[in-house]
Design a protein around this motif. Sequence first.
Motif, mmCIF file in Angstrom:
data_model
loop_
_atom_site.group_PDB
_atom_site.id
_atom_site.type_symbol
_atom_site.label_atom_id
_atom_site.label_comp_id
_atom_site.label_asym_id
_atom_site.label_seq_id
_atom_site.Cartn_x
_atom_site.Cartn_y
_atom_site.Cartn_z
ATOM 1 N N ALA A 174 6.894 -3.532 0.307
ATOM 2 C CA ALA A 174 5.931 -4.599 0.595
ATOM 3 C C ALA A 174 6.555 -5.645 1.514
ATOM 4 O O ALA A 174 5.936 -6.069 2.501
ATOM 5 N N ALA A 175 7.800 -6.039 1.218
ATOM 6 C CA ALA A 175 8.477 -7.039 2.051
ATOM 7 C C ALA A 175 8.613 -6.531 3.487
ATOM 8 O O ALA A 175 8.367 -7.275 4.440
ATOM 9 N N SER A 176 8.969 -5.241 3.640
ATOM 10 C CA SER A 176 9.117 -4.671 4.980
ATOM 11 C C SER A 176 7.800 -4.686 5.736
ATOM 12 O O SER A 176 7.766 -4.955 6.941
ATOM 13 N N MET A 177 6.704 -4.378 5.023
ATOM 14 C CA MET A 177 5.393 -4.335 5.667
ATOM 15 C C MET A 177 4.966 -5.728 6.111
ATOM 16 O O MET A 177 4.471 -5.911 7.227
ATOM 17 N N ILE A 178 5.149 -6.700 5.225
ATOM 18 C CA ILE A 178 4.795 -8.079 5.576
ATOM 19 C C ILE A 178 5.610 -8.512 6.785
ATOM 20 O O ILE A 178 5.085 -9.045 7.771
ATOM 21 N N PHE A 179 6.900 -8.237 6.724
ATOM 22 C CA PHE A 179 7.799 -8.607 7.822
ATOM 23 C C PHE A 179 7.350 -7.946 9.121
ATOM 24 O O PHE A 179 7.185 -8.608 10.149
ATOM 25 N N ALA A 180 7.122 -6.634 9.069
ATOM 26 C CA ALA A 180 6.746 -5.892 10.284
ATOM 27 C C ALA A 180 5.419 -6.400 10.829
ATOM 28 O O ALA A 180 5.280 -6.657 12.027
ATOM 29 N N GLY A 181 4.439 -6.573 9.946
ATOM 30 C CA GLY A 181 3.106 -6.973 10.382
ATOM 31 C C GLY A 181 3.116 -8.335 11.051
ATOM 32 O O GLY A 181 2.656 -8.485 12.193
ATOM 33 N N ILE A 182 3.660 -9.326 10.363
ATOM 34 C CA ILE A 182 3.585 -10.689 10.896
ATOM 35 C C ILE A 182 4.477 -10.847 12.126
ATOM 36 O O ILE A 182 4.053 -11.408 13.137
ATOM 37 N N SER A 183 5.712 -10.331 12.057
ATOM 38 C CA SER A 183 6.596 -10.585 13.198
ATOM 39 C C SER A 183 6.126 -9.827 14.439
ATOM 40 O O SER A 183 6.176 -10.361 15.549
ATOM 41 N N THR A 184 5.629 -8.604 14.260
ATOM 42 C CA THR A 184 5.102 -7.871 15.420
ATOM 43 C C THR A 184 3.888 -8.593 16.001
ATOM 44 O O THR A 184 3.787 -8.777 17.213
ATOM 45 N N GLY A 185 2.999 -9.036 15.123
ATOM 46 C CA GLY A 185 1.816 -9.755 15.586
ATOM 47 C C GLY A 185 2.201 -10.983 16.384
ATOM 48 O O GLY A 185 1.722 -11.176 17.509
#
Lengths: 304, 294
Positions: B72-83
């Motif tokens: 979950a932490a990786s997904m949140i990180f990937a989603g927000i930082s990529t966006g």
Amino acid sequence: MVERTPILNFFTHLILFAGFVFCVAPFAIVAIAASHNLKDVNDVPMSLLPGSDFWVNIKTAWTTADLGPKLLNSFIMAFGVAAGKVIISALTAFSIVYFRYPGRMLMFWLIFITLMLPLEVRIVPTYAVVANVLEPYQAIMDLTGLSWLIEKVSGVQVSLSLGLLNSYSGLILPLVATATGTFLYRQFFLTVPDELTEAARMDGAGALRFFVDILLPLSRNNMAALGTIMFLWAWNQYLWPLLITTDQSHAMAVTELKQLIPNVGGAPEWHIAMAGTLIVMLPPLIVVVLMQRWFVRGLIATEK
Amino acid sequence: MEKRVTFSKWTIGILFAVPQLFLIFTFFYWPAGQAVYWSLTLQQPWGGGNIWVGLDNFRSILSNASYWDSIAASMIFAGISTGLAMVIALVLAALTDRQLAGSWLYRVVLIWPYGIAAPALALAFRFILAPEAGFMAVVNRAWPGFWDPGLDGADAMASIIIAFSWKYVGYNFIFFLAAFQAIPRSLIEAAAMDGSGVIRRFWDIQFPLITPTIFFLLVINITESFQDSFGIVDIMTAGGPANATNLMVYKIYSDGFKGLDYSGAAAQSIILMLLIIALTIVQFRFIERRVHYR
């Protein structure tokens, strides 16, 4: 521009200026903090005027983290990776583009797949391989019965072992083992006109001769771009050197930064930490600035 | 595309590829295979032999709540930082492409972050975002306890996202700018003559033409957020507080090398590999359809 849009131009400038600040501010803050003393750097808010202790802090950071030898190690590793990639990728691309042999497409795909899985996700077994780089070959000999045969015939028990932990080859080789450069060269070689090859062949040049005297000089730009990108990439490697250099004499500048993080409960020596950060971020930054034109072109060509 | 003219002695040709084949076998295929094998066995640390356990490693990892937290932490990180990194870079590149006075400056400066090592920028941002010194301390004085990445998981996550996005804004900017500049001027001028405004031109002409770049960068950013984040996490938060920033790649490292759980780490590596491959395929399938290739 096509038409007059004063309001839009105003906002364009405004946003771009914000982007400029966004981009430069961290560099500026690092440099300013590196010039303060212990008290000033912890002031709330920190003064944005440079202090007077810049060189003192640089010197302290340099000796605390022993940056001299560490920077040298980083240079050796980054240069080794860049040179390795530039040479090996050129050889492979030449083989793929200019020869027709059975299994060529299989080899192409074998190399292509290495782009998909970065070192970080196969870090544990790669570490094991570097601990004994001949392990795969030993295993193959065991599986095929070759080591058994040798032991029967000569009485010598085969146990291949070559540890590369804490060595430059151990640092460099696994990082060279992906195909980033091969595809850059391949794309370029494919644009080299066939007439050139034909002419070289008619003049009696063999494959090696054509490669060295014609193809490589033509690829100078690509080599410079690839070399730059790989140098930066290797300089900035962190996890791999962190793992395989347990011995301080092979540690990298980037991994040494960790030593400069102020300890909980200790004096918050951010000025020293920022001086160290500045030293470590400077060499790649200089490379980026000097090689900017090559670099951008190469980056766009490799799409990496 | 194939070459018409080639060299006939293909046995020599193969020799040119031998160094690379040797390297990728030793340092890529063997370890990758080893990871699969280890993930299916229980490996004793320091060469104590191994036992075949089938999918048990995967079962135990997937039944572990902390692993799901890490995903979950990786997904949140990937989603927000990529966006963040994509949108900011796109806006800056689109505006730089307008070529007003001084836009060369942005072209030069915005590339710099790309050269900075993740750990170095992580240390810089650790200072910049420190709760007790510098600027966040000012905020904390006004609202006590507002910001503390050392104690508050959300603040820690925000810190690593800021550091990562900062670096990738520069990276994405280069590609976006190149894509914008590849669009023929005449196309835009013709549209302007027909009376369409700047925003209309952006959506109807420029944006469709740069979709391949957007697509490419999306894949790269997300994949990199799973790997390049290691240095940032290690320097800024070390996975804490309370595993709030224990991203997948960091968990592989800490379980494998600190916890000496090689089998567990190998199984996690396999899952991460599959995830990266799956993401790439999904993006190709679903996004490529809307992408207009020239």
